[in-house]
Each structure stands twice: as structure tokens, then as C-alpha cells.
Write a protein that holds these residues in place. Structure first.
Motif, PDB file in Angstrom:
ATOM      1  N   GLY A   1      26.914  23.115  48.947  1.00 37.20           N
ATOM      2  CA  GLY A   1      27.224  24.106  49.966  1.00 37.20           C
ATOM      3  C   GLY A   1      28.460  23.723  50.743  1.00 37.20           C
ATOM      4  N   ASN A   2      28.599  24.358  51.899  1.00 40.64           N
ATOM      5  CA  ASN A   2      29.712  24.105  52.798  1.00 40.64           C
ATOM      6  C   ASN A   2      29.171  24.071  54.217  1.00 40.64           C
ATOM      7  OD1 ASN A   2      32.035  25.108  54.697  1.00 40.64           O
ATOM      8  ND2 ASN A   2      33.052  24.369  52.844  1.00 40.64           N
ATOM      9  N   GLY A   3      29.581  23.074  54.982  1.00 36.72           N
ATOM     10  CA  GLY A   3      29.047  22.927  56.326  1.00 36.72           C
ATOM     11  C   GLY A   3      29.281  24.121  57.223  1.00 36.72           C
ATOM     12  N   LYS A   4      30.376  24.861  56.982  1.00 37.18           N
ATOM     13  CA  LYS A   4      30.712  26.009  57.823  1.00 37.18           C
ATOM     14  C   LYS A   4      30.296  27.339  57.204  1.00 37.18           C
ATOM     15  CE  LYS A   4      34.372  24.008  60.627  1.00 37.18           C
ATOM     16  NZ  LYS A   4      35.721  24.198  61.220  1.00 37.18           N
ATOM     17  N   ALA A   5      29.561  27.318  56.112  1.00 34.67           N
ATOM     18  CA  ALA A   5      29.115  28.556  55.475  1.00 34.67           C
ATOM     19  C   ALA A   5      28.125  29.289  56.373  1.00 34.67           C
ATOM     20  CB  ALA A   5      28.467  28.249  54.132  1.00 34.67           C
ATOM     21  N   PRO A   6      28.066  30.621  56.279  1.00 35.36           N
ATOM     22  CA  PRO A   6      27.104  31.383  57.083  1.00 35.36           C
ATOM     23  C   PRO A   6      25.668  30.972  56.764  1.00 35.36           C
ATOM     24  CG  PRO A   6      28.719  32.840  56.060  1.00 35.36           C
ATOM     25  CD  PRO A   6      28.908  31.492  55.436  1.00 35.36           C
ATOM     26  N   ARG A   7      24.828  31.046  57.782  1.00 38.85           N
ATOM     27  CA  ARG A   7      23.413  30.743  57.610  1.00 38.85           C
ATOM     28  C   ARG A   7      22.577  31.820  58.281  1.00 38.85           C
ATOM     29  NH1 ARG A   7      26.134  26.106  57.107  1.00 38.85           N
ATOM     30  NH2 ARG A   7      25.272  24.594  55.622  1.00 38.85           N
ATOM     31  N   LEU A   8      21.333  31.912  57.853  1.00 39.11           N
ATOM     32  CA  LEU A   8      20.461  32.932  58.436  1.00 39.11           C
ATOM     33  C   LEU A   8      20.031  32.557  59.842  1.00 39.11           C
ATOM     34  CD1 LEU A   8      18.176  33.969  55.434  1.00 39.11           C
ATOM     35  CD2 LEU A   8      20.289  35.020  56.259  1.00 39.11           C
ATOM     36  N   GLY A   9      19.901  31.253  60.101  1.00 35.70           N
ATOM     37  CA  GLY A   9      19.515  30.791  61.427  1.00 35.70           C
ATOM     38  C   GLY A   9      20.643  30.024  62.080  1.00 35.70           C
ATOM     39  N   LEU A  10      20.339  29.350  63.178  1.00 30.77           N
ATOM     40  CA  LEU A  10      21.305  28.483  63.838  1.00 30.77           C
ATOM     41  C   LEU A  10      21.636  27.312  62.928  1.00 30.77           C
ATOM     42  CD1 LEU A  10      19.709  28.390  67.404  1.00 30.77           C
ATOM     43  CD2 LEU A  10      21.646  29.794  66.668  1.00 30.77           C
ATOM     44  N   THR A  11      22.748  26.670  63.170  1.00 35.28           N
ATOM     45  CA  THR A  11      23.144  25.530  62.353  1.00 35.28           C
ATOM     46  C   THR A  11      22.967  24.226  63.105  1.00 35.28           C
ATOM     47  OG1 THR A  11      24.923  24.580  61.016  1.00 35.28           O
ATOM     48  CG2 THR A  11      25.557  25.656  63.083  1.00 35.28           C
ATOM     49  N   GLY A  12      22.729  23.152  62.361  1.00 46.22           N
ATOM     50  CA  GLY A  12      22.679  21.826  62.953  1.00 46.22           C
ATOM     51  C   GLY A  12      23.970  21.062  62.799  1.00 46.22           C
ATOM     52  N   TRP A  13      24.973  21.663  62.151  1.00 47.13           N
ATOM     53  CA  TRP A  13      26.257  21.010  61.912  1.00 47.13           C
ATOM     54  C   TRP A  13      27.116  21.037  63.176  1.00 47.13           C
ATOM     55  CZ3 TRP A  13      28.282  19.270  57.032  1.00 47.13           C
ATOM     56  CH2 TRP A  13      27.408  19.434  55.951  1.00 47.13           C
ATOM     57  N   LYS A  14      27.713  19.897  63.525  1.00 44.86           N
ATOM     58  CA  LYS A  14      28.631  19.799  64.651  1.00 44.86           C
ATOM     59  C   LYS A  14      29.945  19.197  64.144  1.00 44.86           C
ATOM     60  CE  LYS A  14      25.424  21.345  67.284  1.00 44.86           C
ATOM     61  NZ  LYS A  14      25.487  22.723  67.800  1.00 44.86           N
ATOM     62  N   PHE A  15      31.041  19.931  64.346  1.00 49.24           N
ATOM     63  CA  PHE A  15      32.322  19.574  63.746  1.00 49.24           C
ATOM     64  C   PHE A  15      33.301  19.044  64.796  1.00 49.24           C
ATOM     65  CE2 PHE A  15      30.527  23.204  61.398  1.00 49.24           C
ATOM     66  CZ  PHE A  15      30.311  22.587  60.172  1.00 49.24           C
ATOM     67  N   GLY A  16      33.965  17.938  64.457  1.00 45.97           N
ATOM     68  CA  GLY A  16      34.923  17.347  65.370  1.00 45.97           C
ATOM     69  C   GLY A  16      36.354  17.637  64.982  1.00 45.97           C
ATOM     70  N   THR A  17      37.276  17.173  65.790  1.00 49.43           N
ATOM     71  CA  THR A  17      38.696  17.387  65.518  1.00 49.43           C
ATOM     72  C   THR A  17      39.175  16.553  64.343  1.00 49.43           C
ATOM     73  OG1 THR A  17      39.263  15.656  67.122  1.00 49.43           O
ATOM     74  CG2 THR A  17      39.196  17.929  67.926  1.00 49.43           C
ATOM     75  N   ASP A  18      38.364  15.633  63.851  1.00 46.95           N
ATOM     76  CA  ASP A  18      38.742  14.763  62.739  1.00 46.95           C
ATOM     77  C   ASP A  18      38.448  15.367  61.378  1.00 46.95           C
ATOM     78  OD1 ASP A  18      35.997  14.668  62.834  1.00 46.95           O
ATOM     79  OD2 ASP A  18      35.841  12.483  62.912  1.00 46.95           O
ATOM     80  N   GLY A  19      37.899  16.582  61.338  1.00 46.77           N
ATOM     81  CA  GLY A  19      37.525  17.194  60.072  1.00 46.77           C
ATOM     82  C   GLY A  19      36.179  16.752  59.545  1.00 46.77           C
TER      83      GLY A  19
END
Length: 488
Positions: free
Chosen positions: A146-164
Motif C-alpha cells: 500500500g501507500n501511507g498516504k492512500a485514502p482509507r475508509l476510517g481515520l489513519t494512524g500514519w503521521k508524516f514528518g518533514t523528513d519524508g
């Protein structure tokens, strides 16, 4: 891609063996009343999240291989779930959200699966090639991507920083955005992790770092093991541009922290305060319940969260207050308290969350008071005055209508404050210390805490006392403070 998977698979097998994960085969258990396989339920009946988790099995161990590419946020992964059937199973569910599933096997045989929308994400219904017997140990392997920023049906647990990169903040129902799992706090398991990080990045996960495996492309696979059981919502994986800082507590517990690259001088003295925080809390609760602890500071997160053995903090959290004092230390203590209350002793369902947050707020307030930064009584009086209105709107501390409210946090602390005044500090300290000792590595309910308090104090009058505070529509009188009133 095939080469990476092969390398990671070998590493995962080696680490799983090293931490003595039980071998789970496909031997059927004889059933005295015949064999009647049925699908497991698609939820465990959590009062706040009815479809969270799944029935029909219990997980023993998760082994997660996670191959992540920064900046693009693409990943491929394999999760091996060792579990035990708790009924005759024709099919069972996993919680998942936003993944493309490539294959599923159960007991080494290809299985069929169906993805369907759920109330908090997606439900993956797995049908094994052969039904499973009640009591049967089995292993499910899911290969997915998958992809961390892909759409999801619910909320996401992924948190993205300025470092990529990314860090995980999965509480309370977002572990399924990282892996297919049984996403309920009532089903705790041990874990191993194999997280890849390219050159210039580090990987993080719950538990101890066992070793690192370099790869031909310059990336590294980091292997971690968490020997104590953990609920899925406490998963703490990350791939970031960070620096590991190491130390020990005053009694020799290994400490490992992750701070942003290039900011070691700024954050090093802050994370070094952890040793004193541990000593302060161990004097109250006894030995820290896990084999390692640390703080992860990351600009991709905006709050603070008690991921098991590796609490996650925003870079913006660490600012001196208006009087030039490090008031943020109370939050560091708050998340550390959770390692006992919430992580080691875990709510059976989310309606019990007051006994996660109540102790964290109470002891953080006590820590601040001992340093002259605040007065706990003042905070509790202010909470008392407004809690009746909160009870009416959001439910009492022991029966919240949702997570995240004042009733669970300050209201939960108020319940404990009232108990301490009723029975005295010495007995209260014993109740709390014995609680985390008695229920270590297990789950709890409010009813269990009431019974425990009565048992420790040998005072049956505390049963109705706690019930009034936890479940009542209005605040009971505060012991020693008859003048305290609810605001109009």
C-alpha cells in the motif's frame, strides 16, 4: 522486490526463533461434542467500538515485516499471525484498512479472503482451506502492500514528518492502517518487527533492538522484539531521519530515545530526564513492567502518546512555560505512567479507559505539585465544579459515551483523588501499587478495580463509594471538602 522479501523473510524467521515464539501447527484438537465450524464474529462488542476486533480466535504473536520507502510512502509487508481458535471456525475476520492484499495462507495452505467496508475501516474475512477446530493453534500469513498516504475508509494512524518518513499513532482503532490484525485491546500478543530503512534513516519499533541486517542497496533491516504482550493500538513503528540516544535508568534499565537528526544537543538533556521520572514512579508502583523504555520526538506528530516502551512526542511539546519552567515534564510523566496503567494493565474494552487516563493525569499533577509548578487540589476542585455538566453530556468517568473527554482524563483523576482522601494516602498507594502488580500483562475492567480496592483495604463500603463516583449522574460529596460544589 523479490530479493527484498526473501531477505526479510529469512531475518524474520531467525528473530522469531530467537524470542521463542511458540510453533503453531495445524493439528486438530479432538472435540467431545462433534465438530461444528461457524464464522467468527466481526466484532467483540466493545461498547464504544462495537465492530472493533474479531471473535473466534486469540492472537499469540505477531511477526511484522515492513519494507517502507520514504518520500513516496510506498510499502510492502508481510504479517504472520500465530493464533489459537476459541471455537470451531469456518472463517474468521481481520481488521484492515487501505491495503492491497496479495495472498493469505492459513496453516500453510492458501486461503480465500473477501474485503468489505466496516464501521471503522475494512473487514477482511478469511476462509481457510480446512476449517479450524476449537483450541487449534494456527498461523495466518498475509502479504500486502500500500501507500501511507492512500485514502482509507476510517481515520489513519500514519503521521508524516518533514523528513519524508512516518511514525505510527494508532490509538484507539488505527493499527489496521499498518497491518491486518485483531484490533482490540482485549487481545494482547507478543511481537517481532523487521522494519527496513534506507541510508540516512533509522527504523523504530516497540521492544528491544536485536540486530540490524544490511542490504546490498544500502538500506538496513532493523529487527526488534517485544517479549511482553501488547495491544495493537500501542504499536510504535517508524522510519525517520533520527538519531538514537542511549542511557540507563538509575537501576540499570536500558533506555533508548530517538530525536531529530542535528538536534541532539537540544533534545538530549530533555530525554535524559527520563531516568529521574522512572525513579519517581518506580518508588510508587514498583519496577517498570517492561525491559526497555524511551521517548521518540518527531515533527510529524502534534501531541503525546504512550506507545508501549516508546512514547511518541511532538517536537513542539518541549517549550518552557511562562515562568521559564519545564512544565512539559509532567506530560513526559503522564505518558510514562501509561506504561503501567494502560500498556501493562490494559482496558478490556474502551469504556474502561478512565483507568488509563485517570492515573496518568493524577500522577502527572502530583509530580508537578512536588516541583512547585502547580497545586493538585486546585486542579481537582476545578474539575469537580465542572464534572456534573460533563457527566450529563459525555457520561460519567466509568461509562463514557466516547473517548477523549474530560470525564475520562480529569474526571478519572478526580475519582482517584476522592479515593485517596477517603482511605488515606498510605492505603491508596497500596491499592495502586498492588493493582499494577496483580494485573501485570493482562486486561482489566472497572468492576475488577472495585473488587481489588475492597480486597486490598478490606473495606466493603468502598464498593458503593466507587460506584457512585464512576457511574453516578452527579458528583458525590468530596471527602474532606463539603464546601466543593458543582458550577451552576
Amino acid at each position: 522486490m523479490t530479493t527484498r522479501r526473501s531477505a526479510l523473510k529469512l531475518g524474520g524467521a531467525a528473530v522469531a526463533a530467537a524470542v521463542a515464539v511458540p510453533a503453531l501447527g495445524s493439528t486438530a484438537i479432538a472435540q467431545p461434542h462433534g465438530f461444528d465450524p461457524k464464522p467468527g464474529s466481526d466484532g467483540v462488542g466493545d461498547p464504544l467500538f462495537p465492530t472493533l476486533g474479531n471473535g473466534g480466535y486469540q492472537v499469540v504473536h505477531y511477526d511484522l515485516t515492513f519494507d517502507f520507502t520514504p518520500v513516496t510512502y510506498d510499502f510492502t509487508a508481510v504479517v504472520r499471525i500465530n493464533a489459537k481458535a476459541t471455537q470451531d471456525l469456518s472463517a474468521f475476520n481481520l481488521d484492515t484498512d487501505g491495503h492491497t492484499i496479495d495472498s493469505v495462507t492459513v496453516a500453510g495452505r492458501p486461503a480465500t479472503w473477501v474485503l468489505a467496508p466496516g464501521k471503522s475501516g475494512q473487514e477482511c474475512t478469511v476462509t481457510p482451506a480446512r476449517p479450524l477446530h476449537n483450541g487449534q493453534a494456527f498461523t495466518t500469513e498475509i502479504r500486502y502492500r500500500g501507500n501511507g498516504k492512500a485514502p482509507r475508509l476510517g481515520l489513519t494512524g500514519w503521521k508524516f514528518g518533514t523528513d519524508g518518513g512516518f511514525a505510527s499513532a494508532a490509538q484507539s482503532s488505527r493499527a489496521d492502517t499498518f497491518l491486518p490484525c485483531n484490533d482490540t485491546p482485549s487481545d494482547k500478543a507478543t511481537w517481532t518487527f523487521h522494519i527496513s530503512a534506507p541510508q540516512g534513516y533509522v527504523a523504530a519499533a516497540n521492544g528491544e533492538l536485536l540486530h540490524k541486517t544490511p542490504r546490498a542497496d544500502g538500506s538496513t533491516v532493523w529487527h526488534f522484539a517485544l517479549r511482553e504482550r501488547m495491544a495493537t493500538e500501542l504499536i510504535g513503528i517508524a522510519v525517520v531521519k533520527g538519531t538514537y540516544l542511549y542511557g540507563t535508568s538509575h537501576r540499570g534499565l536500558p533506555l533508548r530515545h530517538i530525536v531529530p537528526q542535528g538536534q541532539e544537543d537540544k533534545y538530549g538533556p530533555i530525554v535524559a530526564r527520563t531516568a529521574d521520572h522512572l525513579a519517581w514512579l518506580e518508588a510508587k508502583f514498583g519496577r517498570y513492567p517492561f525491559s526497555v523504555y524511551g521517548v521518540h520526538i518527531y515533527d510529524g506528530y502534534t501531541d503525546a502518546l504512550e506507545n508501549q516502551t516508546l512514547s511518541l512526542f511532538s517536537t513542539n511539546w518541549f517549550k518552557l512555560d511562562a515562568n521559564g519552567r519545564p512544565g512539559y515534564e509532567t506530560t513526559m510523566v503522564h505518558e510514562l505512567v501509561h506504561q503501567w496503567f494502560g500498556d501493562s494493565v490494559t482496558p478490556h474494552d474502551w469504556q474502561q479507559a478512565w483507568l488509563n487516563e485517570g492515573p496518568a493525569v493524577y500522577y502527572a499533577g502530583l509530580y508537578g505539585e512536588e516541583r512547585g509548578w502547580s497545586v493538585l487540589e486546585d486542579k481537582m476542585k476545578a474539575t469537580y465544579e465542572k464534572l456534573d455538566a460533563v457527566r450529563a453530556a459525555d457520561g460519567p468517568p466509568g461509562l463514557p459515551k466516547a473517548l477523549g473527554g474530560t470525564n475520562i482524563y480529569d474526571g478519572g483523576a478526580l475519582v482517584l483523588y476522592a479515593l485517596s482522601l477517603r482511605i488515606g494516602q498510605r492505603k491508596f498507594d497500596k491499592v495502586m501499587r498492588e493493582w499494577v502488580k496483580r494485573f501485570k500483562d493482562s486486561t482489566y475492567t472497572s468492576e475488577a478495580f472495585i473488587r481489588h480496592t475492597v480486597d486490598v483495604t478490606r473495606d466493603s463500603s468502598l464498593d458503593p463509594f466507587l460506584r457512585d463516583w464512576l457511574f453516578g449522574a452527579v458528583n458525590p460529596p468530596m471527602p474532606g471538602h463539603p464546601d466543593w460544589k458543582a458550577s451552576a
